[in-house]
Design a protein around this motif. Sequence first.
Motif, PDB file in Angstrom:
ATOM      1  N   THR A 101       0.829  -1.192   0.000  1.00  0.00           N
ATOM      2  CA  THR A 101       0.000   0.000   0.000  1.00  0.00           C
ATOM      3  C   THR A 101       0.874   1.256   0.000  1.00  0.00           C
ATOM      4  OG1 THR A 101      -0.090  -0.253   2.407  1.00  0.00           O
ATOM      5  CG2 THR A 101      -1.975  -1.068   1.152  1.00  0.00           C
ATOM      6  N   ASN A 102       0.477   2.229  -0.798  1.00  0.00           N
ATOM      7  CA  ASN A 102       1.161   3.521  -0.934  1.00  0.00           C
ATOM      8  C   ASN A 102       2.544   3.424  -1.563  1.00  0.00           C
ATOM      9  OD1 ASN A 102      -0.863   5.310   0.107  1.00  0.00           O
ATOM     10  ND2 ASN A 102      -0.435   4.477   2.140  1.00  0.00           N
ATOM     11  N   ALA A 103       2.840   2.291  -2.204  1.00  0.00           N
ATOM     12  CA  ALA A 103       4.127   2.152  -2.889  1.00  0.00           C
ATOM     13  C   ALA A 103       4.175   3.022  -4.133  1.00  0.00           C
ATOM     14  CB  ALA A 103       4.345   0.687  -3.282  1.00  0.00           C
ATOM     15  N   PHE A 104       5.378   3.429  -4.503  1.00  0.00           N
ATOM     16  CA  PHE A 104       5.607   4.074  -5.802  1.00  0.00           C
ATOM     17  C   PHE A 104       6.903   3.523  -6.383  1.00  0.00           C
ATOM     18  CE2 PHE A 104       7.530   7.234  -8.591  1.00  0.00           C
ATOM     19  CZ  PHE A 104       6.500   7.404  -9.497  1.00  0.00           C
ATOM     20  N   HIS A 105       6.809   3.009  -7.618  1.00  0.00           N
ATOM     21  CA  HIS A 105       7.988   2.395  -8.238  1.00  0.00           C
ATOM     22  C   HIS A 105       8.276   2.913  -9.642  1.00  0.00           C
ATOM     23  CE1 HIS A 105       8.522  -0.365  -4.905  1.00  0.00           C
ATOM     24  NE2 HIS A 105       7.240  -0.652  -4.969  1.00  0.00           N
ATOM     25  N   GLY A 106       7.480   3.870 -10.132  1.00  0.00           N
ATOM     26  CA  GLY A 106       7.753   4.408 -11.450  1.00  0.00           C
ATOM     27  C   GLY A 106       6.494   4.511 -12.294  1.00  0.00           C
ATOM     28  N   MET A 107       6.639   5.138 -13.476  1.00  0.00           N
ATOM     29  CA  MET A 107       5.480   5.459 -14.297  1.00  0.00           C
ATOM     30  C   MET A 107       5.361   4.615 -15.563  1.00  0.00           C
ATOM     31  SD  MET A 107       3.914   7.811 -12.579  1.00  0.00           S
ATOM     32  CE  MET A 107       2.933   8.927 -13.575  1.00  0.00           C
ATOM     33  N   THR A 108       6.276   3.684 -15.797  1.00  0.00           N
ATOM     34  CA  THR A 108       6.107   2.751 -16.903  1.00  0.00           C
ATOM     35  C   THR A 108       5.160   1.640 -16.469  1.00  0.00           C
ATOM     36  OG1 THR A 108       8.219   1.806 -16.174  1.00  0.00           O
ATOM     37  CG2 THR A 108       8.265   3.228 -18.114  1.00  0.00           C
ATOM     38  N   LEU A 109       4.662   0.851 -17.424  1.00  0.00           N
ATOM     39  CA  LEU A 109       3.548  -0.045 -17.128  1.00  0.00           C
ATOM     40  C   LEU A 109       3.867  -1.092 -16.066  1.00  0.00           C
ATOM     41  CD1 LEU A 109       1.947  -0.578 -20.654  1.00  0.00           C
ATOM     42  CD2 LEU A 109       1.229   0.962 -18.820  1.00  0.00           C
ATOM     43  N   GLY A 110       5.034  -1.711 -16.141  1.00  0.00           N
ATOM     44  CA  GLY A 110       5.380  -2.708 -15.135  1.00  0.00           C
ATOM     45  C   GLY A 110       5.511  -2.092 -13.761  1.00  0.00           C
ATOM     46  N   ALA A 167      -2.328   4.912 -16.762  1.00  0.00           N
ATOM     47  CA  ALA A 167      -1.786   3.890 -17.650  1.00  0.00           C
ATOM     48  C   ALA A 167      -2.697   3.661 -18.855  1.00  0.00           C
ATOM     49  CB  ALA A 167      -1.601   2.577 -16.889  1.00  0.00           C
ATOM     50  N   GLY A 168      -4.006   3.783 -18.669  1.00  0.00           N
ATOM     51  CA  GLY A 168      -4.939   3.618 -19.770  1.00  0.00           C
ATOM     52  C   GLY A 168      -5.225   2.183 -20.164  1.00  0.00           C
ATOM     53  N   VAL A 169      -4.567   1.233 -19.517  1.00  0.00           N
ATOM     54  CA  VAL A 169      -4.777  -0.192 -19.786  1.00  0.00           C
ATOM     55  C   VAL A 169      -4.797  -0.921 -18.447  1.00  0.00           C
ATOM     56  CG1 VAL A 169      -3.646  -0.128 -22.047  1.00  0.00           C
ATOM     57  CG2 VAL A 169      -2.301  -0.669 -20.010  1.00  0.00           C
ATOM     58  N   PRO A 170      -5.351  -2.136 -18.414  1.00  0.00           N
ATOM     59  CA  PRO A 170      -5.317  -2.890 -17.160  1.00  0.00           C
ATOM     60  C   PRO A 170      -3.878  -3.156 -16.719  1.00  0.00           C
ATOM     61  CG  PRO A 170      -6.866  -3.876 -18.714  1.00  0.00           C
ATOM     62  CD  PRO A 170      -6.087  -2.854 -19.478  1.00  0.00           C
TER      63      PRO A 170
END
Length: 420
Positions: A133-142, A156-159
């Motif tokens: 919870t509340n993690a942030f690891h970057g803005m690319t899809l993975g 992201a615009g996708v699942p």
Amino acid sequence: MDVFARMESEVRGYCRGWPTVFTTARGSHMTDENGRTYLDFFAGAGTLNYGHNHPQLKRRLMDYLAGDAVVHGLDMYTAAKRDFLERFNDYVLAPRGLDYKVQFPGPAGNHSVEAALKLARKYTGRETVVSFTNAFHGMTLGALAVTGNSMKRIGAGVPLGHGVAMPYDNYLDGRTPDFLLFETMLEDSGSGLDKPAAVIVETVQGEGGINVATAEWLRGLQDLCRRHDILLIVDDVQMGCGRTGPFFSFEDAGIVPDIVCLSKSLSGYGLPFAITLLRRELDVWEPGEHNGTFRGFNPAFVTAVAALEDFWTGAGLEKQTLAKGQQIETALDQIALAHAGAVDSVRGRGMAWGLVMSDADLAPKVCAEAFNRGLLMETSGPESEVVKLLPPLTTTEADLGRGLEIIAESVEAVRTAVSV
């Protein structure tokens, strides 16, 4: 500044809170084109742990470029890369008893995270990755798939699949034992949780609101991962390179992750640079299986070596960071005490700290007031409710004291304005 509004995408963010045009920077200060100087408690979101344009690092970089040395090298062997690998082992890995291989995945932190996730899945043959919870690891899809913030995930615009969130340390205010839900689901074949390839965690959640995991919780997490044959990934992109005191933020907990993600202050100068550290037996990549055009930025190797030699050949920086961290904590505690109705709590470690406001609307107002008084800060947390401090580690005690005074003045001004 019309050109920015006319030409630059609406996605721009930080500039909206700091509406001025910066021209020069040195140490813990930035100066705009009007000649006004600001104290920087943002430090490139943790990219400038050694401050702006550190003279010794700058000299090494300029000498390197003046000699027509290699700038772009992909993953070719270069003298600059050799120097970095040797110094990183001598000054960081070997003294800590760590035996990692080094992967150069690309120039940014999210590249390191993507490589870590991809490798964990390849090595284990499993797909699910557990985050918190509340993690942030970057803005690319993975990376977004293991990030908690709903606004960023929706973008992201996708699942976003193959990621499962579990409660971070103290997320439930001590109402349940650590890892009770996680372990119960792992051991129940009907829980719907596929056996994970890996767990990815930040020891201090910077973007999530300066949430600090205890050493006991981190050790418990490592123990869980080992008992269930799950790889442990520590994302040290923002909190590594000395931000919490030691070079790695996980050192105090006494854990040894299977994979470590590093970027931001790794180059020491603000140059793009990221690496993924992995246990030797995990190195199952085929040549070229994961690559990128800018995974070997040689000028960043040069400044990284300079930073290692200048700051990490002894324990001086770590001790100074912890002492300055105490100075910050004491001052923030005093602010919280003076404004108990407006400030909920103070949390942090080393030189990463947050002033948690009782009303989410107050934190941006405090940062705006601080800007007007000559201090750069940002907010963090799921509702931007935290006033976040990430000053350069090299900030002098005097500058640190002045910045903390500005924060106190800004909280006072905002609280007075709200109560009128």
